[in-house]
Design a protein around this motif. Sequence first.
Motif, PDB file in Angstrom:
ATOM      1  N   TYR A  89       0.766  -1.464  -0.232  1.00  0.00           N
ATOM      2  CA  TYR A  89       0.210  -0.140   0.073  1.00  0.00           C
ATOM      3  C   TYR A  89       0.882   1.177  -0.052  1.00  0.00           C
ATOM      4  CZ  TYR A  89      -4.531  -1.893   0.228  1.00  0.00           C
ATOM      5  OH  TYR A  89      -5.895  -2.359  -0.237  1.00  0.00           O
ATOM      6  N   GLU A  90       1.949   1.310   0.767  1.00  0.00           N
ATOM      7  CA  GLU A  90       2.906   2.345   0.745  1.00  0.00           C
ATOM      8  C   GLU A  90       3.522   2.681  -0.745  1.00  0.00           C
ATOM      9  OE1 GLU A  90       7.030   3.326   2.666  1.00  0.00           O
ATOM     10  OE2 GLU A  90       5.402   2.781   4.247  1.00  0.00           O
ATOM     11  N   GLU A  91       3.987   1.488  -1.377  1.00  0.00           N
ATOM     12  CA  GLU A  91       4.592   1.547  -2.614  1.00  0.00           C
ATOM     13  C   GLU A  91       3.439   1.999  -3.806  1.00  0.00           C
ATOM     14  OE1 GLU A  91       6.642  -1.250  -6.130  1.00  0.00           O
ATOM     15  OE2 GLU A  91       6.323  -1.805  -4.011  1.00  0.00           O
ATOM     16  N   TYR A  92       2.317   1.456  -3.900  1.00  0.00           N
ATOM     17  CA  TYR A  92       1.363   1.976  -4.971  1.00  0.00           C
ATOM     18  C   TYR A  92       0.413   2.817  -4.479  1.00  0.00           C
ATOM     19  CZ  TYR A  92       3.522  -2.141  -6.960  1.00  0.00           C
ATOM     20  OH  TYR A  92       4.297  -2.884  -7.794  1.00  0.00           O
ATOM     21  N   GLY A  93       0.348   3.201  -3.309  1.00  0.00           N
ATOM     22  CA  GLY A  93      -0.647   4.404  -2.806  1.00  0.00           C
ATOM     23  C   GLY A  93      -2.170   4.187  -3.440  1.00  0.00           C
ATOM     24  N   GLU A  94      -2.405   5.322  -4.037  1.00  0.00           N
ATOM     25  CA  GLU A  94      -3.752   5.502  -4.446  1.00  0.00           C
ATOM     26  C   GLU A  94      -4.059   4.430  -5.876  1.00  0.00           C
ATOM     27  OE1 GLU A  94      -3.301   9.249  -7.396  1.00  0.00           O
ATOM     28  OE2 GLU A  94      -3.877   9.534  -5.542  1.00  0.00           O
ATOM     29  N   MET A  95      -3.085   3.927  -6.245  1.00  0.00           N
ATOM     30  CA  MET A  95      -3.041   2.755  -7.462  1.00  0.00           C
ATOM     31  C   MET A  95      -3.706   1.475  -6.822  1.00  0.00           C
ATOM     32  SD  MET A  95       0.104   3.868  -9.378  1.00  0.00           S
ATOM     33  CE  MET A  95       0.387   2.006 -10.046  1.00  0.00           C
ATOM     34  N   MET A  96      -3.862   1.260  -5.543  1.00  0.00           N
ATOM     35  CA  MET A  96      -4.217   0.018  -5.204  1.00  0.00           C
ATOM     36  C   MET A  96      -5.640  -0.371  -5.732  1.00  0.00           C
ATOM     37  SD  MET A  96      -1.928  -1.652  -3.684  1.00  0.00           S
ATOM     38  CE  MET A  96      -2.950  -3.167  -2.891  1.00  0.00           C
ATOM     39  N   GLY A  97      -6.611   0.500  -5.514  1.00  0.00           N
ATOM     40  CA  GLY A  97      -7.907   0.333  -6.043  1.00  0.00           C
ATOM     41  C   GLY A  97      -7.973  -0.184  -7.363  1.00  0.00           C
ATOM     42  N   SER A  98      -7.211   0.613  -8.395  1.00  0.00           N
ATOM     43  CA  SER A  98      -6.858   0.080  -9.720  1.00  0.00           C
ATOM     44  C   SER A  98      -6.281  -1.311  -9.750  1.00  0.00           C
ATOM     45  CB  SER A  98      -6.203   0.995 -10.629  1.00  0.00           C
ATOM     46  OG  SER A  98      -6.857   2.333 -10.702  1.00  0.00           O
ATOM     47  N   ILE A  99      -5.355  -1.757  -8.954  1.00  0.00           N
ATOM     48  CA  ILE A  99      -4.770  -2.901  -8.795  1.00  0.00           C
ATOM     49  C   ILE A  99      -5.362  -4.004  -8.620  1.00  0.00           C
ATOM     50  CG2 ILE A  99      -2.897  -4.383  -7.910  1.00  0.00           C
ATOM     51  CD1 ILE A  99      -1.154  -1.781  -7.528  1.00  0.00           C
ATOM     52  N   CYS A 100      -6.575  -3.918  -7.674  1.00  0.00           N
ATOM     53  CA  CYS A 100      -7.238  -4.544  -7.113  1.00  0.00           C
ATOM     54  C   CYS A 100      -8.408  -4.976  -7.847  1.00  0.00           C
ATOM     55  CB  CYS A 100      -7.828  -4.518  -5.598  1.00  0.00           C
ATOM     56  SG  CYS A 100      -6.458  -4.442  -4.470  1.00  0.00           S
ATOM     57  N   TRP A 101      -9.001  -3.907  -8.756  1.00  0.00           N
ATOM     58  CA  TRP A 101      -9.927  -4.121  -9.670  1.00  0.00           C
ATOM     59  C   TRP A 101      -9.519  -4.762 -10.954  1.00  0.00           C
ATOM     60  CZ3 TRP A 101     -15.035  -4.140  -8.922  1.00  0.00           C
ATOM     61  CH2 TRP A 101     -15.950  -4.165 -10.113  1.00  0.00           C
ATOM     62  N   HIS A 102      -8.298  -4.140 -11.496  1.00  0.00           N
ATOM     63  CA  HIS A 102      -7.878  -4.727 -12.957  1.00  0.00           C
ATOM     64  C   HIS A 102      -6.880  -5.784 -12.868  1.00  0.00           C
ATOM     65  CE1 HIS A 102     -10.244  -1.488 -14.719  1.00  0.00           C
ATOM     66  NE2 HIS A 102      -9.686  -0.672 -13.647  1.00  0.00           N
ATOM     67  N   CYS A 103      -6.300  -6.065 -11.830  1.00  0.00           N
ATOM     68  CA  CYS A 103      -5.167  -7.049 -11.909  1.00  0.00           C
ATOM     69  C   CYS A 103      -5.517  -8.266 -11.281  1.00  0.00           C
ATOM     70  CB  CYS A 103      -4.073  -6.186 -11.456  1.00  0.00           C
ATOM     71  SG  CYS A 103      -3.427  -4.887 -12.255  1.00  0.00           S
ATOM     72  N   CYS A 104      -6.332  -8.457 -10.574  1.00  0.00           N
ATOM     73  CA  CYS A 104      -6.862  -9.577  -9.821  1.00  0.00           C
ATOM     74  C   CYS A 104      -7.783 -10.538 -10.745  1.00  0.00           C
ATOM     75  CB  CYS A 104      -7.606  -9.393  -8.408  1.00  0.00           C
ATOM     76  SG  CYS A 104      -6.609  -8.415  -7.079  1.00  0.00           S
ATOM     77  N   SER A 105      -7.745 -11.717 -10.524  1.00  0.00           N
ATOM     78  CA  SER A 105      -8.508 -12.751 -11.395  1.00  0.00           C
ATOM     79  C   SER A 105      -9.888 -12.338 -11.341  1.00  0.00           C
ATOM     80  CB  SER A 105      -8.334 -14.127 -10.745  1.00  0.00           C
ATOM     81  OG  SER A 105      -6.926 -14.618 -10.895  1.00  0.00           O
ATOM     82  N   GLU A 106     -10.414 -12.170 -10.087  1.00  0.00           N
ATOM     83  CA  GLU A 106     -11.650 -11.511 -10.205  1.00  0.00           C
ATOM     84  C   GLU A 106     -11.701 -10.109  -9.623  1.00  0.00           C
ATOM     85  OE1 GLU A 106     -13.862 -14.450  -8.082  1.00  0.00           O
ATOM     86  OE2 GLU A 106     -13.960 -15.675  -9.924  1.00  0.00           O
ATOM     87  N   PRO A 107     -12.385  -9.054 -10.129  1.00  0.00           N
ATOM     88  CA  PRO A 107     -12.131  -7.785  -9.714  1.00  0.00           C
ATOM     89  C   PRO A 107     -12.473  -7.723  -8.210  1.00  0.00           C
ATOM     90  CG  PRO A 107     -13.674  -7.668 -11.969  1.00  0.00           C
ATOM     91  CD  PRO A 107     -13.262  -9.167 -11.313  1.00  0.00           C
ATOM     92  N   LYS A 108     -11.800  -6.868  -7.545  1.00  0.00           N
ATOM     93  CA  LYS A 108     -12.065  -6.727  -5.986  1.00  0.00           C
ATOM     94  C   LYS A 108     -12.160  -5.480  -5.640  1.00  0.00           C
ATOM     95  CE  LYS A 108      -9.485 -10.838  -4.638  1.00  0.00           C
ATOM     96  NZ  LYS A 108      -8.602 -11.669  -3.864  1.00  0.00           N
ATOM     97  N   GLU A 109     -13.076  -4.992  -4.782  1.00  0.00           N
ATOM     98  CA  GLU A 109     -13.213  -3.576  -4.110  1.00  0.00           C
ATOM     99  C   GLU A 109     -12.391  -3.668  -2.865  1.00  0.00           C
ATOM    100  OE1 GLU A 109     -14.791  -0.926  -5.223  1.00  0.00           O
ATOM    101  OE2 GLU A 109     -16.057  -1.511  -6.603  1.00  0.00           O
ATOM    102  N   VAL A 110     -11.732  -2.536  -2.761  1.00  0.00           N
ATOM    103  CA  VAL A 110     -11.009  -2.369  -1.347  1.00  0.00           C
ATOM    104  C   VAL A 110     -11.848  -1.273  -0.716  1.00  0.00           C
ATOM    105  CG1 VAL A 110      -8.773  -2.953  -2.438  1.00  0.00           C
ATOM    106  CG2 VAL A 110      -9.453  -0.668  -2.617  1.00  0.00           C
ATOM    107  N   ASP A 111     -11.662  -1.324   0.700  1.00  0.00           N
ATOM    108  CA  ASP A 111     -12.309  -0.468   1.410  1.00  0.00           C
ATOM    109  C   ASP A 111     -11.717   0.885   1.233  1.00  0.00           C
ATOM    110  OD1 ASP A 111     -13.303   1.048   3.308  1.00  0.00           O
ATOM    111  OD2 ASP A 111     -12.843  -0.305   5.262  1.00  0.00           O
ATOM    112  N   PRO A 112     -12.293   2.032   0.556  1.00  0.00           N
ATOM    113  CA  PRO A 112     -11.759   3.250   0.343  1.00  0.00           C
ATOM    114  C   PRO A 112     -11.212   3.981   1.413  1.00  0.00           C
ATOM    115  CG  PRO A 112     -14.004   2.956  -0.529  1.00  0.00           C
ATOM    116  CD  PRO A 112     -14.046   1.845   0.373  1.00  0.00           C
ATOM    117  N   SER A 113     -11.525   3.564   2.775  1.00  0.00           N
ATOM    118  CA  SER A 113     -10.605   4.279   3.808  1.00  0.00           C
ATOM    119  C   SER A 113      -9.552   3.799   3.974  1.00  0.00           C
ATOM    120  CB  SER A 113     -11.732   3.784   5.124  1.00  0.00           C
ATOM    121  OG  SER A 113     -11.548   2.563   5.478  1.00  0.00           O
TER     122      SER A 113
END
Length: 169
Positions: A89-113
């Motif tokens: 999370y420190e390395e990718y910061g705000e990109m984590m939402g995109s990583i979890c949605w677009h790069c995982c086998s199935e799109p995953k939502e992260v807790d925006p908080s």
Amino acid sequence: QICEDGGCCDPVRSSTDHCHATYKFFGASMGSVCSDCCNPSKELAPLPPPHPIYPEIDCTAVDNPFRICKPTSCCNEKRSTTAYCKDTYEEYGEMMGSICWHCCSEPKEVDPSVLPPSLPTTQAPAGPSVSPTPTTLDSSLYPTQPLPFTVVCSDYDGHPDIRLKQICE
């Protein structure tokens, strides 16, 4: 590796580095590679749908998305508090939402908080994409785009072409 069960041409998209590199290399032609070169023929899983907040991202720019996306790892609704996920999370910061949605086998939502406060939680971010290497793939054309070249999985006598062994087996 592409056509094997658990490879890149399965009904669920792979989150491995190998498959993301393969998806990027073949681009819009990947569906044709799966259907024309796999024996038996396979159908490529669709891209995740667009997300209202998280822009598309080049998953080849993400180090080990498979590990980030594991069921008990960084892309859970309530993310893991392991040192690995904290560092990720420190390395990718705000990109984590995109990583979890677009790069995982199935799109995953992260807790925006758990995302940095600079990413809005109710509207798409203004300005350019947060992706370091934006994708150029038009996802609406993905599975139907014809190959820009001919993929030959066998020689003239019908024997597998050793140069395409990874693709054809």
